[in-house]
Enzyme design. Structure first.
Site, PDB file in Angstrom:
ATOM      1  N   ASP A 138      -5.596  -5.217  -6.366  1.00 51.65           N
ATOM      2  CA  ASP A 138      -5.400  -3.834  -5.925  1.00 51.65           C
ATOM      3  C   ASP A 138      -3.979  -3.335  -6.198  1.00 51.65           C
ATOM      4  O   ASP A 138      -3.749  -2.148  -6.439  1.00 51.65           O
ATOM      5  CB  ASP A 138      -5.646  -3.692  -4.421  1.00 51.65           C
ATOM      6  CG  ASP A 138      -6.810  -4.495  -3.880  1.00 51.65           C
ATOM      7  OD1 ASP A 138      -7.036  -5.621  -4.358  1.00 51.65           O
ATOM      8  OD2 ASP A 138      -7.466  -4.017  -2.935  1.00 51.65           O
ATOM      9  N   ASP A 160       0.788  -1.229   0.000  1.00 52.70           N
ATOM     10  CA  ASP A 160       0.000   0.000   0.000  1.00 52.70           C
ATOM     11  C   ASP A 160       0.821   1.279   0.000  1.00 52.70           C
ATOM     12  O   ASP A 160       0.246   2.378   0.046  1.00 52.70           O
ATOM     13  CB  ASP A 160      -0.940   0.005   1.209  1.00 52.70           C
ATOM     14  CG  ASP A 160      -1.986  -1.087   1.125  1.00 52.70           C
ATOM     15  OD1 ASP A 160      -2.576  -1.247   0.042  1.00 52.70           O
ATOM     16  OD2 ASP A 160      -2.198  -1.794   2.130  1.00 52.70           O
TER      17      ASP A 160
END
Length: 401
Positions: free
Chosen positions: A182, A122
């Site tokens: 993602d 992330d």
């Protein structure tokens, strides 16, 4: 006398009718979607809300049901970069120095992420959305150095035996070497770094990761697995899973959006037509399966549909990806298809059904975070607002308004 009364009545009727038409026209004009109007309203709301926020190590994440204000997370949360990004977008639209100063303060709190051991993939969401937008709009060279350091940190999660970045180190026992859809979004940080003074191997890592994701996570029918599991030592693909979708083989809406946007971006950065074709396949599947109101349910295969929650965040992400794709395809019909598809999503999100208005401090209602764990269900979520603002700005630029 009777004739005079008739004439007066006719004149009053005509005037009343004209006024009614004018009033109806004005109402229609007000209700018609206008990207500038929506952006201006959003900017004013963002500015009002951010003036209440004075703890720059606390970042908005979601708004609980029956609450008007954001719940907050700390720097290490995967969503920490979205709020600074929203402020940068609001500054980009308005040029407002108050918003710029707030964006700087929230952004610079995240610096430590670039120089700490990588906890997960992330880093791109955290720093490219914040420092990336900040550097793009200000040219601050300190931001550039932090982004380069962040790219190097993200690259430490790359496994050359698998050919992809380990998305969740915390999930190795469950999924082995895991790569999630993602993660396509975080490759942009690596591509950017390779072009802006970083090691050229960052480009190779990003391209390899996209290739493995394309090969193993994108299914033949144009939908995508959320998670791909690989053997850590041999690199062999083991199985596709879901983590936040309805089932392993279902079509999780936000994951489909990540794929559309991520592969369009990968094509833009590499020129590899396989990535373009993958983005097209994912986009066609998404558009073909949209429900009547044009906003996806959280998972296209939830058997409870139509009594299932929507996901505005998936619509916002997909809108950005579709507009990106519209600028990359050569065929004029495809250009129109993907541009209009993205614009329709933005217009639907800008309706009274999805805009928060005075209900709370967010821009959008009705996002779904992690349905299987019953977390962030049908609530405003910060990344929905981030990609919604991006989509509005993209639309404005594409229409040259």
């Amino acid at each position: 006398m009777r004739l005079i009364k008739s004439i007066l009545f006719l004149m009053l009727f005509v005037c009343f009718s004209c006024n009614s038409v004018k009033k109806e026209t004005a109402i229609n004009q007000l209700s018609k979607f206008d990207v500038n109007t929506v952006l201006n309203q959003n900017v004013e709301k963002i500015k009002t809300v951010t003036q209440k926020l004075t703890f720059y190590d606390s970042f908005p994440r979601h708004i609980d049901e029956n609450n008007k204000q954001w719940s907050y997370v700390k720097t290490k949360d995967w969503c920490s970069g979205f709020y600074p990004g929203i402020l940068w977008y609001a500054y980009e639209e308005s040029g407002d120095e108050v918003l710029k100063n707030k964006a700087i303060k929230f952004t610079e709190t995240l610096k430590t992420i670039a120089y700490s051991p990588a906890r997960n993939h992330d880093i791109g969401f955290q720093l490219y959305c914040s420092y990336g937008n900040g550097f793009r709009l200000t040219g601050n060279q300190n931001y550039k150095e932090i982004l380069l350091a962040a790219a190097d940190t993200l690259a430490t999660l790359y496994n050359p035996k698998v050919g992809s970045i380990l998305s969740w180190p915390s999930q190795i026992k469950r999924y082995k070497h895991n790569t999630i859809i993602d993660n396509m979004m975080n490759l942009e940080l690596l591509f950017w770094a390779a072009k802006n003074g970083g090691d050229k191997s960052l480009y190779d890592i990003a391209k390899s990761h996209a290739e493995q994701t394309m090969k193993y996570l994108v299914r033949e029918d144009g939908s995508a697995f959320h998670v791909g599991s690989f053997d850590i030592e041999t690199g062999a693909f083991l199985q596709g899973y879901t983590h936040q979708g309805y089932a392993n083989e279902s079509m999780w809406a936000r994951g489909q959006g990540w794929g559309i946007y991520g592969f369009a971006m990968a094509y833009r950065e590499t020129g590899d037509s396989n990535f373009l074709n993958t983005a097209i396949k994912l986009s066609d599947k998404f558009l073909d399966r949209l429900p009547e109101d044009g906003i996806p349910f959280w998972d296209f295969d939830d058997p409870k549909i139509p009594n299932a929650p929507k996901d505005a965040s998936a619509a916002a992400v997909a809108a950005c990806g579709l507009m990106e794709l519209s600028g990359l395809v050569q065929d004029e019909k495809l250009k129109s298809k993907y541009f209009n598809g993205g614009k329709a999503l933005v217009e639907n999100l800008s309706s009274s059904a999805y805009l928060s208005n005075a209900k709370n401090d967010a821009l959008l209602l009705h996002s779904t975070g992690n349905h299987p764990k019953n977390k962030e269900m049908d609530v405003p979520i910060i990344y929905a607002d981030y990609y919604y603002m991006e989509a509005l700005l993209r639309l404005k630029k594409l229409e040259n308004i």
